[in-house]
Design a protein around this motif. Structure first.
Motif, PDB file in Angstrom:
ATOM      1  N   ALA A 102       0.838  -1.199   0.000  1.00 23.21           N
ATOM      2  CA  ALA A 102       0.000   0.000   0.000  1.00 23.21           C
ATOM      3  C   ALA A 102       0.870   1.245   0.000  1.00 23.21           C
ATOM      4  N   ILE A 103       1.960   1.212   0.741  1.00 23.06           N
ATOM      5  CA  ILE A 103       2.861   2.367   0.796  1.00 23.06           C
ATOM      6  C   ILE A 103       3.498   2.599  -0.561  1.00 23.06           C
ATOM      7  N   ARG A 104       3.994   1.548  -1.173  1.00 23.34           N
ATOM      8  CA  ARG A 104       4.616   1.694  -2.500  1.00 23.34           C
ATOM      9  C   ARG A 104       3.600   2.188  -3.524  1.00 23.34           C
ATOM     10  N   GLU A 141       3.459   6.395  -5.594  1.00 22.32           N
ATOM     11  CA  GLU A 141       3.337   6.798  -6.992  1.00 22.32           C
ATOM     12  C   GLU A 141       2.607   8.123  -7.138  1.00 22.32           C
ATOM     13  N   PHE A 142       1.842   8.518  -6.135  1.00 19.04           N
ATOM     14  CA  PHE A 142       1.100   9.773  -6.181  1.00 19.04           C
ATOM     15  C   PHE A 142       1.919  10.954  -5.671  1.00 19.04           C
ATOM     16  N   LEU A 143       3.110  10.684  -5.155  1.00 26.67           N
ATOM     17  CA  LEU A 143       3.999  11.749  -4.675  1.00 26.67           C
ATOM     18  C   LEU A 143       4.721  12.397  -5.852  1.00 26.67           C
ATOM     19  N   PRO A 144       5.124  13.655  -5.689  1.00 27.93           N
ATOM     20  CA  PRO A 144       6.034  14.235  -6.683  1.00 27.93           C
ATOM     21  C   PRO A 144       7.290  13.360  -6.769  1.00 27.93           C
ATOM     22  N   ALA A 145       7.881  13.305  -7.931  1.00 29.46           N
ATOM     23  CA  ALA A 145       9.015  12.394  -8.178  1.00 29.46           C
ATOM     24  C   ALA A 145      10.137  12.566  -7.160  1.00 29.46           C
ATOM     25  N   ASN A 146      10.507  13.794  -6.852  1.00 30.66           N
ATOM     26  CA  ASN A 146      11.618  14.027  -5.907  1.00 30.66           C
ATOM     27  C   ASN A 146      11.317  13.449  -4.531  1.00 30.66           C
ATOM     28  N   ASP A 147      10.070  13.577  -4.085  1.00 27.33           N
ATOM     29  CA  ASP A 147       9.696  13.030  -2.777  1.00 27.33           C
ATOM     30  C   ASP A 147       9.794  11.507  -2.786  1.00 27.33           C
ATOM     31  N   GLY A 148       9.311  10.899  -3.853  1.00 28.34           N
ATOM     32  CA  GLY A 148       9.371   9.443  -3.961  1.00 28.34           C
ATOM     33  C   GLY A 148      10.795   8.920  -3.981  1.00 28.34           C
ATOM     34  N   VAL A 149      11.664   9.631  -4.683  1.00 26.98           N
ATOM     35  CA  VAL A 149      13.075   9.218  -4.757  1.00 26.98           C
ATOM     36  C   VAL A 149      13.712   9.291  -3.375  1.00 26.98           C
ATOM     37  N   LEU A 150      13.493  10.396  -2.678  1.00 29.28           N
ATOM     38  CA  LEU A 150      14.080  10.539  -1.333  1.00 29.28           C
ATOM     39  C   LEU A 150      13.622   9.417  -0.407  1.00 29.28           C
ATOM     40  N   LEU A 151      12.317   9.162  -0.377  1.00 28.24           N
ATOM     41  CA  LEU A 151      11.796   8.115   0.508  1.00 28.24           C
ATOM     42  C   LEU A 151      12.315   6.736   0.111  1.00 28.24           C
ATOM     43  N   THR A 152      12.380   6.478  -1.178  1.00 24.52           N
ATOM     44  CA  THR A 152      12.874   5.178  -1.651  1.00 24.52           C
ATOM     45  C   THR A 152      14.331   4.971  -1.258  1.00 24.52           C
ATOM     46  N   ARG A 170       7.243  12.463   4.056  1.00 25.18           N
ATOM     47  CA  ARG A 170       6.481  11.513   4.883  1.00 25.18           C
ATOM     48  C   ARG A 170       5.092  12.053   5.189  1.00 25.18           C
ATOM     49  N   LYS A 171       5.000  13.352   5.429  1.00 24.29           N
ATOM     50  CA  LYS A 171       3.701  13.962   5.698  1.00 24.29           C
ATOM     51  C   LYS A 171       2.796  13.858   4.471  1.00 24.29           C
ATOM     52  N   LYS A 172       3.334  14.141   3.302  1.00 29.18           N
ATOM     53  CA  LYS A 172       2.556  14.019   2.061  1.00 29.18           C
ATOM     54  C   LYS A 172       2.104  12.575   1.872  1.00 29.18           C
ATOM     55  N   LEU A 173       3.015  11.626   2.113  1.00 28.34           N
ATOM     56  CA  LEU A 173       2.679  10.218   1.957  1.00 28.34           C
ATOM     57  C   LEU A 173       1.591   9.804   2.941  1.00 28.34           C
ATOM     58  N   ALA A 174       1.683  10.270   4.175  1.00 27.79           N
ATOM     59  CA  ALA A 174       0.659   9.951   5.176  1.00 27.79           C
ATOM     60  C   ALA A 174      -0.701  10.488   4.748  1.00 27.79           C
ATOM     61  N   ASP A 175      -0.724  11.691   4.186  1.00 28.58           N
ATOM     62  CA  ASP A 175      -1.986  12.260   3.703  1.00 28.58           C
ATOM     63  C   ASP A 175      -2.567  11.426   2.564  1.00 28.58           C
ATOM     64  N   ILE A 176      -1.701  10.983   1.672  1.00 31.44           N
ATOM     65  CA  ILE A 176      -2.155  10.145   0.549  1.00 31.44           C
ATOM     66  C   ILE A 176      -2.673   8.810   1.064  1.00 31.44           C
ATOM     67  N   LEU A 177      -1.931   8.181   1.970  1.00 30.40           N
ATOM     68  CA  LEU A 177      -2.363   6.905   2.550  1.00 30.40           C
ATOM     69  C   LEU A 177      -3.721   7.055   3.224  1.00 30.40           C
ATOM     70  N   LYS A 219      -6.515   7.377   0.688  1.00 29.52           N
ATOM     71  CA  LYS A 219      -6.760   6.144  -0.071  1.00 29.52           C
ATOM     72  C   LYS A 219      -7.331   5.036   0.809  1.00 29.52           C
ATOM     73  N   LEU A 220      -6.835   4.923   2.033  1.00 33.28           N
ATOM     74  CA  LEU A 220      -7.208   3.801   2.885  1.00 33.28           C
ATOM     75  C   LEU A 220      -8.424   4.071   3.763  1.00 33.28           C
ATOM     76  N   GLU A 221      -8.621   5.310   4.146  1.00 28.10           N
ATOM     77  CA  GLU A 221      -9.733   5.615   5.046  1.00 28.10           C
ATOM     78  C   GLU A 221     -11.084   5.204   4.458  1.00 28.10           C
TER      79      GLU A 221
END
Length: 76
Positions: free
Chosen positions: A3-5, A9-20, A51-58, A61-63
């Motif tokens: 689910a996290i991965r 994909e909905f994050l801006p590319a730079n954010d996804g790269v940093l987290l990965t 991480r904050k952006k990812l938490a908002d997306i999660l 999507k999951l709620e």
């Protein structure tokens, strides 16, 4: 983790790269700072925001899935 991965994909590319690189490739802050040409403190700030952006997306999507399950099972 899947689910996290998916949500990454909905994050801006730079954010996804940093987290990965930090979480999945287990780069240190210093290594990551060299790769992205930032100071370690800037990397920490960007990771925090990512991480904050990812938490908002999660959450978005999951709620609905949790609420639907809750309603369908009568809260059980």
């Amino acid at each position: 983790s899947l689910a996290i991965r998916d949500c990454m994909e909905f994050l801006p590319a730079n954010d996804g790269v940093l987290l990965t690189l930090y979480y999945f490739e287990e780069m240190s802050l210093e290594e990551l700072a060299k790769v992205v040409n930032l100071t370690p403190n800037n990397v920490k700030d960007k990771l925090f925001r990512s991480r904050k952006k990812l938490a908002d997306i999660l959450r978005s999507k999951l709620e609905p899935e949790f609420m639907e399950h809750y309603e369908n099972t009568g809260g059980k």
